[in-house]
Design an enzyme around this catalytic site. Structure first.
Site, PDB file in Angstrom:
ATOM      1  N   ARG A  68       0.753  -1.171   0.047  1.00  0.00           N
ATOM      2  CA  ARG A  68       0.085   0.049   0.027  1.00  0.00           C
ATOM      3  C   ARG A  68       0.943   1.441   0.158  1.00  0.00           C
ATOM      4  NH1 ARG A  68      -2.487  -0.212   6.404  1.00  0.00           N
ATOM      5  NH2 ARG A  68      -0.439   0.043   7.209  1.00  0.00           N
TER       6      ARG A  68
ATOM      7  N   ASN B 221      -5.155   6.952   4.355  1.00  0.00           N
ATOM      8  CA  ASN B 221      -4.903   6.034   5.519  1.00  0.00           C
ATOM      9  C   ASN B 221      -3.515   6.459   5.847  1.00  0.00           C
ATOM     10  OD1 ASN B 221      -4.713   4.174   7.535  1.00  0.00           O
ATOM     11  ND2 ASN B 221      -2.849   3.389   6.334  1.00  0.00           N
ATOM     12  N   GLU B 222      -3.329   7.201   6.956  1.00  0.00           N
ATOM     13  CA  GLU B 222      -2.182   7.664   7.459  1.00  0.00           C
ATOM     14  C   GLU B 222      -1.391   8.536   6.675  1.00  0.00           C
ATOM     15  OE1 GLU B 222      -0.283   4.257   9.575  1.00  0.00           O
ATOM     16  OE2 GLU B 222      -1.396   4.967  11.448  1.00  0.00           O
TER      17      GLU B 222
ATOM     18  N   GLU C  60      -7.378   5.342  15.170  1.00  0.00           N
ATOM     19  CA  GLU C  60      -7.139   3.904  15.531  1.00  0.00           C
ATOM     20  C   GLU C  60      -6.157   4.012  16.862  1.00  0.00           C
ATOM     21  OE1 GLU C  60      -4.254   2.412  12.502  1.00  0.00           O
ATOM     22  OE2 GLU C  60      -5.643   3.532  11.064  1.00  0.00           O
TER      23      GLU C  60
ATOM     24  N   TRP D 264       3.722  -5.711  13.892  1.00  0.00           N
ATOM     25  CA  TRP D 264       4.875  -4.804  12.996  1.00  0.00           C
ATOM     26  C   TRP D 264       5.822  -4.466  14.063  1.00  0.00           C
ATOM     27  CZ3 TRP D 264       4.511  -0.122  15.727  1.00  0.00           C
ATOM     28  CH2 TRP D 264       3.537   0.287  16.074  1.00  0.00           C
TER      29      TRP D 264
ATOM     30  N   GLU E  14      -1.156  -8.511   7.838  1.00  0.00           N
ATOM     31  CA  GLU E  14      -1.415  -8.275   9.344  1.00  0.00           C
ATOM     32  C   GLU E  14      -2.068  -9.255  10.044  1.00  0.00           C
ATOM     33  OE1 GLU E  14      -3.358  -4.342   9.178  1.00  0.00           O
ATOM     34  OE2 GLU E  14      -1.293  -3.467   8.936  1.00  0.00           O
ATOM     35  N   GLN E  15      -1.936 -10.381   9.784  1.00  0.00           N
ATOM     36  CA  GLN E  15      -2.448 -11.916  10.476  1.00  0.00           C
ATOM     37  C   GLN E  15      -2.164 -12.034  11.899  1.00  0.00           C
ATOM     38  OE1 GLN E  15      -0.306 -14.630   8.146  1.00  0.00           O
ATOM     39  NE2 GLN E  15      -2.234 -15.682   7.450  1.00  0.00           N
TER      40      GLN E  15
ATOM     41  N   HIS F   8      -2.239  -9.383  13.937  1.00  0.00           N
ATOM     42  CA  HIS F   8      -2.661  -8.292  14.537  1.00  0.00           C
ATOM     43  C   HIS F   8      -4.088  -8.759  15.436  1.00  0.00           C
ATOM     44  CE1 HIS F   8      -3.868  -4.093  15.134  1.00  0.00           C
ATOM     45  NE2 HIS F   8      -2.879  -3.617  14.714  1.00  0.00           N
TER      46      HIS F   8
HETATM   47  C1  GAL Z   1      -1.723   1.478  11.416  1.00  0.00           C
HETATM   48  C2  GAL Z   1      -2.687   1.526   9.758  1.00  0.00           C
HETATM   49  C3  GAL Z   1      -3.593   0.530   9.999  1.00  0.00           C
HETATM   50  C4  GAL Z   1      -3.034  -0.728  10.347  1.00  0.00           C
HETATM   51  C5  GAL Z   1      -2.356  -0.543  11.652  1.00  0.00           C
HETATM   52  C6  GAL Z   1      -1.725  -1.922  12.280  1.00  0.00           C
HETATM   53  O1  GAL Z   1      -0.428   2.250  11.314  1.00  0.00           O
HETATM   54  O2  GAL Z   1      -3.122   2.748   9.745  1.00  0.00           O
HETATM   55  O3  GAL Z   1      -4.176   0.440   8.462  1.00  0.00           O
HETATM   56  O4  GAL Z   1      -2.144  -0.998   9.240  1.00  0.00           O
HETATM   57  O5  GAL Z   1      -1.346   0.214  11.687  1.00  0.00           O
HETATM   58  O6  GAL Z   1      -0.980  -1.932  13.450  1.00  0.00           O
END
Ligand code: GAL
Length: 691
Positions: free
Chosen positions: A133, A171-172, A333, A341, A381-382, A384
């Site tokens: 992305r 997004n961000e 968020e 991550w 992001e599995q 997460h």
């Molecule tokens: C943020 C992002 C989200 C998602 C999240 C995971 O930085 O905006 O889309 O990726 O991290 O923690």
């Protein structure tokens, strides 16, 4: 009497620009709580069940289509909103409003293949590709055109839909350091507009140095940031340009949506990277929102388990940075559990998710939302966490903490008071920190001492203020300084006479100004004025700056104040003080032993304190401020690091990020609503102050 005080407070806060809050959100809601959902990730047959669960847990809104461009426009010019209509309808069935997104962070593959010129090119020539992305260039006019075409369709479709409360752009969105040809062309246009003729640019950039002189704008390229000695005046303009690309892209999206939107707000979800320079730069947003993750492997917290709780000031700082831009803010968020991550992705301490939610609330936010409802079964992001685990039905520990928070808020709504109702001793401590990201850009490129940290320097003051229980606003120069009894401008390097005059007026009218080392030493192009070093401030401080020194970190120097010794090494200015100035601290070693490091003097109805040194651990900064507030008859608290206290809606909120229980001394007449005055680690105390 009480009523009078309240009206006074109200009028103060109106001057701070709190109108956005009233326009979009109701005081009586206190805060709304929401959760991201990606209908396109799940079988349609599960949507109804998922929205019902969301509702049963207490959530009030959801968040759609953030990365769904491929589903919304599967072929160029062919749109499919039927699936999204169905999801919006089902969410409404469970009383869930929707935040709609513009999905510009994820262009579909047909777009990248048909128009590869929209892809970001890195400085080393790598061209980013489909499959992740944030690979499209905001500077590409073609990308913008294709994005706007899709956004306009979406806005036409949903702009008049009362189930949609607002919009999140992209997004961000970050500042891109993009070496795409379109970016280079756009940079030249930006410079032409700014300087009009090449001579003006040559002067501003000092290109007489090292034969850097340009004879036409067409010779200018994007500066190679990897080249250590690249002209830093050019880099300053480049960073301004790069931030403007992101800001313009968002601004244009927002204006487009507003052509169709009826009673829907527009914002985006910034990462609080304060020094990046784009936050607050898209003027047509209705307010600013941020994303925040608290535990990801670093132990910025307190004690052995601090890595499960997080840095006590991380959310507070973001609140105080985002809120003042337009008077209200939201959090898009907030981590519901483990992330995928970080360097290490631990479980948050039980109670920590709830603590973070209250931290967001304490700053005066109008909503909080979490990424994401269900843990994803595939994709990047599995690992997460979500509110719900991988089986789609089991609520996670963080999910329960969200639910508890929403239900507590619903209960508290019965006690709501106007947002501005705050005790007068709290308002008396109101402090502005003047902040301009350009100072960091400039200083970080010419640090003079590798151990200097511009944001770290600001944080030393911020930390002290939060231990005082002071409400803090990070503000920009265009704001009304007079709304604040105290103002700190830390390491505010780039300045001009106009700003110095504004500071003088502020002080003469009763403001207490604290300026710190490195302030006003360069002009806005990053050049040294043709004058004695640091002379721009002379008419304000009365001081002259003799010279500055920098020391080795493992062999620091000392300054002494009230017989207490403080260590420093990153930057120390040796001051020749004004005759009327009081010297607060002096150097005690080197060839300038006995020379002043910190001075203060009264000027008009106010005072100006100059702190010419950056201490190693922030203790000096704390102790200087501890002298200034009481001198002005303003009471301060002495909260230990890890404990914070704020007020909103007639509620006091005390949070404990430390590793020990904390006994809070309740104000008279306070009535405990949530928690107990003995606050455990990750505990929360909420009390009401108004009868
Ligand atoms: C943020 C992002 C989200 C998602 C999240 C995971 O930085 O905006 O889309 O990726 O991290 O923690």
């Amino acid at each position: 009497m009480r009523k009078k005080l309240f009206l006074l407070i109200l009028s103060c806060l109106t001057t701070l620009g709190l109108s956005a809050q009233g326009r979009w959100f109701n005081d009586k809601d206190l805060t709304l709580t929401g959760v991201y959902y990606y209908p396109e990730h799940w079988d349609e047959s599960e949507w109804d069940r998922d929205f019902k669960k969301m509702h049963d847990l207490g959530f009030e809104f959801t968040h759609f289509a953030e990365f769904a461009w491929a589903q919304l426009e599967p072929e160029e010019g062919k749109y499919d909103f039927a699936w999204l209509d169905k999801a919006v309808g089902l969410a409404a069935k469970y009383n869930l409003k929707v935040v709609m997104c513009t999905s510009t962070a994820t262009p579909p593959v047909w777009l990248s293949r048909r128009y590869p010129e929209i892809l970001i090119k890195e400085e080393d020539g790598t061209i980013l590709d489909h499959g992740a992305r944030q690979h499209a260039s905001f500077a590409s006019p073609l990308y913008r055109k294709l994005a706007y075409r899709m956004i306009e369709k979406l806005a036409e479709h949903y702009g008049n839909d009362s189930r949609i409360i607002g919009w999140q752009l992209d997004n961000e969105p970050a500042v891109q350091f993009d070496y795409n040809d379109s970016a280079e062309k756009a940079f030249r246009e930006f410079l032409k507009k700014k300087y009009v003729n090449i001579k003006a640019l040559n002067d501003a950039w000092g290109t007489a140095f090292w034969s850097e002189v340009y004879s036409s704008f067409d010779e200018i390229t994007l500066p190679k940031r990897k080249q250590m000695f690249m002209n830093h005046h050019q880099i300053l303009d480049y960073r301004r340009f790069a931030a403007a690309q992101t800001n313009d892209f968002l601004n244009e999206q927002s204006l487009l949506i507003k052509r169709y939107a009826k009673n829907q707000w527009v914002t985006t979800n910034y990462i609080p990277n304060y020094e990046e320079g784009h936050i607050g730069g898209s003027k047509s947003l209705d307010f600013q929102s941020y994303t925040r993750y608290m535990v990801y492997g670093d132990n910025e917290g307190i004690g052995r388990r601090g890595y499960r709780v997080g840095n006590p000031l991380r959310i507070a700082f973001a609140n105080d940075f985002f809120r003042p831009v337009q008077g209200t803010y939201g959090v898009m968020e907030l981590q519901p559990g483990q992330v995928n991550w970080g360097s290490i992705n631990p479980q948050p301490l039980p109670g920590a998710v709830r603590l973070w939610l209250w931290s967001v609330f304490a700053g005066g936010s109008d909503f909080v939302c979490t990424y994401r409802f269900r843990q994803p079964l595939y994709g990047t992001e599995q690992y997460h966490y979500g509110i719900i685990g991988p089986d789609g039905v089991t609520v996670t520990p963080g999910g329960y903490e969200y639910s508890q928070f929403v239900n507590d808020i619903k209960e508290l709504r019965k006690h709501y008071k106007p947002r501005q109702l705050m005790p007068k001793e709290y308002l008396a401590r109101r402090t502005a920190i003047l902040f301009n990201h350009e100072n960091s850009w400039s200083i970080e490129r010419q640090k003079q001492n590798a151990t200097w940290n511009t944001l770290g320097h600001v944080e030393k003051y911020y930390k002290a203020l939060k231990s005082f229980g002071a409400p803090v606003d990070f503000i920009t120069e265009d704001k009304d300084f007079s709304a604040y009894p105290f103002m700190i401008a830390p390491a505010y390097q780039l300045a001009d006479d106009e700003l110095v005059s504004k500071w003088i007026k502020y002080v003469e009218n009763g403001g207490n100004l604290i300026l710190t080392c490195r302030t006003a030493q360069k002009d806005r192009f990053g050049r040294l004025p043709k004058a004695k070093f640091g002379a721009m401030l002379n008419r304000l401080t009365g001081n002259e700056l003799d010279f500055y020194d920098l020391l080795l970190p493992n062999d620091p120097g000392k300054v002494v104040m009230d017989n207490k010794v403080y260590k420093w090494n990153t930057w120390g200015e040796i001051i020749k003080p004004a005759q009327q100035a009081t010297v607060l601290a002096k150097y005690t070693d080197e060839f300038y032993e006995g020379a002043p490091a910190v001075t203060t003097r009264d000027l008009g109805k106010g005072s100006i304190t100059y702190v010419g040194v950056d201490s190693q651990d922030g203790a000096l900064e704390m102790d200087i401020l501890k002298k200034i507030y009481p001198k002005n008859n303003v009471q301060i608290l002495d909260l230990p690091f890890g404990v914070t206290m704020e007020y909103r809606n007639g509620l006091g909120i005390v949070l404990n990020y430390s590793d020990k229980p904390y006994q809070f001394d309740l104000p008279k007449e306070a009535k405990v609503l949530i928690g107990k005055p003995l606050i455990e680690t990750a505990g929360v105390l909420v009390f009401s102050i108004a009868k």
